[in-house]
Write a protein that holds these residues in place. Sequence first.
Motif, PDB file in Angstrom:
ATOM      1  N   ALA A  59      17.096   5.336  -6.814  1.00 35.57           N
ATOM      2  CA  ALA A  59      16.218   5.064  -7.947  1.00 35.57           C
ATOM      3  C   ALA A  59      15.453   3.776  -7.650  1.00 35.57           C
ATOM      4  O   ALA A  59      15.923   2.917  -6.897  1.00 35.57           O
ATOM      5  N   GLY A  60      14.267   3.635  -8.240  1.00 40.39           N
ATOM      6  CA  GLY A  60      13.475   2.430  -8.041  1.00 40.39           C
ATOM      7  C   GLY A  60      11.997   2.724  -8.088  1.00 40.39           C
ATOM      8  O   GLY A  60      11.572   3.834  -8.434  1.00 40.39           O
ATOM      9  N   GLU A  61      11.205   1.722  -7.723  1.00 41.57           N
ATOM     10  CA  GLU A  61       9.748   1.840  -7.740  1.00 41.57           C
ATOM     11  C   GLU A  61       9.244   2.143  -6.325  1.00 41.57           C
ATOM     12  O   GLU A  61       9.666   1.505  -5.362  1.00 41.57           O
ATOM     13  N   TYR A  62       8.343   3.113  -6.235  1.00 38.05           N
ATOM     14  CA  TYR A  62       7.829   3.572  -4.943  1.00 38.05           C
ATOM     15  C   TYR A  62       6.310   3.474  -4.896  1.00 38.05           C
ATOM     16  O   TYR A  62       5.625   3.747  -5.883  1.00 38.05           O
ATOM     17  N   LYS A  72      -3.299  17.586   2.477  1.00 39.00           N
ATOM     18  CA  LYS A  72      -2.752  16.285   2.083  1.00 39.00           C
ATOM     19  C   LYS A  72      -1.849  16.444   0.873  1.00 39.00           C
ATOM     20  O   LYS A  72      -2.120  17.249  -0.014  1.00 39.00           O
ATOM     21  N   VAL A  73      -0.751  15.680   0.899  1.00 40.38           N
ATOM     22  CA  VAL A  73       0.203  15.639  -0.205  1.00 40.38           C
ATOM     23  C   VAL A  73       0.634  14.187  -0.394  1.00 40.38           C
ATOM     24  O   VAL A  73       0.573  13.391   0.543  1.00 40.38           O
ATOM     25  N   PRO A  74       1.094  13.815  -1.589  1.00 36.85           N
ATOM     26  CA  PRO A  74       1.572  12.453  -1.802  1.00 36.85           C
ATOM     27  C   PRO A  74       2.868  12.177  -1.031  1.00 36.85           C
ATOM     28  O   PRO A  74       3.753  13.028  -0.953  1.00 36.85           O
ATOM     29  N   LYS A  75       2.940  10.977  -0.463  1.00 36.62           N
ATOM     30  CA  LYS A  75       4.138  10.499   0.235  1.00 36.62           C
ATOM     31  C   LYS A  75       4.564   9.205  -0.434  1.00 36.62           C
ATOM     32  O   LYS A  75       3.725   8.374  -0.768  1.00 36.62           O
ATOM     33  N   LEU A  76       5.883   9.023  -0.621  1.00 38.78           N
ATOM     34  CA  LEU A  76       6.346   7.798  -1.267  1.00 38.78           C
ATOM     35  C   LEU A  76       7.247   6.994  -0.339  1.00 38.78           C
ATOM     36  O   LEU A  76       7.908   7.534   0.535  1.00 38.78           O
ATOM     37  N   PHE A  77       7.241   5.676  -0.581  1.00 45.09           N
ATOM     38  CA  PHE A  77       8.041   4.757   0.228  1.00 45.09           C
ATOM     39  C   PHE A  77       8.177   3.444  -0.526  1.00 45.09           C
ATOM     40  O   PHE A  77       7.425   3.165  -1.452  1.00 45.09           O
ATOM     41  N   ASN A  78       9.160   2.641  -0.113  1.00 39.19           N
ATOM     42  CA  ASN A  78       9.313   1.286  -0.639  1.00 39.19           C
ATOM     43  C   ASN A  78      10.051   0.439   0.390  1.00 39.19           C
ATOM     44  O   ASN A  78      10.170   0.852   1.551  1.00 39.19           O
ATOM     45  N   PHE A  79      10.589  -0.691  -0.024  1.00 39.01           N
ATOM     46  CA  PHE A  79      11.257  -1.588   0.911  1.00 39.01           C
ATOM     47  C   PHE A  79      12.545  -0.985   1.474  1.00 39.01           C
ATOM     48  O   PHE A  79      13.004  -1.392   2.532  1.00 39.01           O
ATOM     49  N   GLN A  80      13.147  -0.009   0.780  1.00 39.16           N
ATOM     50  CA  GLN A  80      14.375   0.640   1.253  1.00 39.16           C
ATOM     51  C   GLN A  80      14.098   1.915   2.043  1.00 39.16           C
ATOM     52  O   GLN A  80      14.800   2.220   2.986  1.00 39.16           O
ATOM     53  N   VAL A  81      13.106   2.663   1.598  1.00 36.22           N
ATOM     54  CA  VAL A  81      12.802   3.979   2.165  1.00 36.22           C
ATOM     55  C   VAL A  81      11.474   3.888   2.906  1.00 36.22           C
ATOM     56  O   VAL A  81      10.422   3.723   2.288  1.00 36.22           O
ATOM     57  N   SER A  82      11.522   3.998   4.228  1.00 36.16           N
ATOM     58  CA  SER A  82      10.319   3.805   5.037  1.00 36.16           C
ATOM     59  C   SER A  82       9.375   5.006   4.927  1.00 36.16           C
ATOM     60  O   SER A  82       9.817   6.129   4.661  1.00 36.16           O
ATOM     61  N   PRO A  83       8.077   4.774   5.147  1.00 32.10           N
ATOM     62  CA  PRO A  83       7.128   5.896   5.152  1.00 32.10           C
ATOM     63  C   PRO A  83       7.500   6.954   6.199  1.00 32.10           C
ATOM     64  O   PRO A  83       7.228   8.129   6.023  1.00 32.10           O
TER      65      PRO A  83
END
Length: 141
Positions: A53-56, A69-80
Amino acid sequence: MTESYVIHVNRRWQTEESTISDFSVENTDLKGYILEEKGPSSAQAGMQLRIPAGEYNLVWHHGGRFGPKVPKLFNFQVSPGRLILIHPGNDASDTEGCLIVGHSRKINRVESSKLKFGQLMKLLEPTDLSKSKLIITEDFQ
């Protein structure tokens, strides 16, 4: 036209096979369900588990089996590079950590996924997706 959106994903139901959430897009009427892998959550790739859980952040992922094209999500924990995408599908066999959108839900399944994915894409396509966010929270029943 809005230049950015906030997508809220609230995890509500989990089984040994999958996790299903309510989703809505802030300041729009768009809502539905999202199916993900089962828990527990993990930032590690290759585990066939849902992401934490968190902000992406969001960016466009070009090419692949889900369209140009499709949306891809990432953050400081989950790399692109983990390739967590938002795309159509119906059950956990259609995802390896990705978020599958649907119009309705059943146990371990979302329905009318292509329709709901089309509605989401119609909203997001004209935007600079990098200005939008996706926020995952948990409120399991």
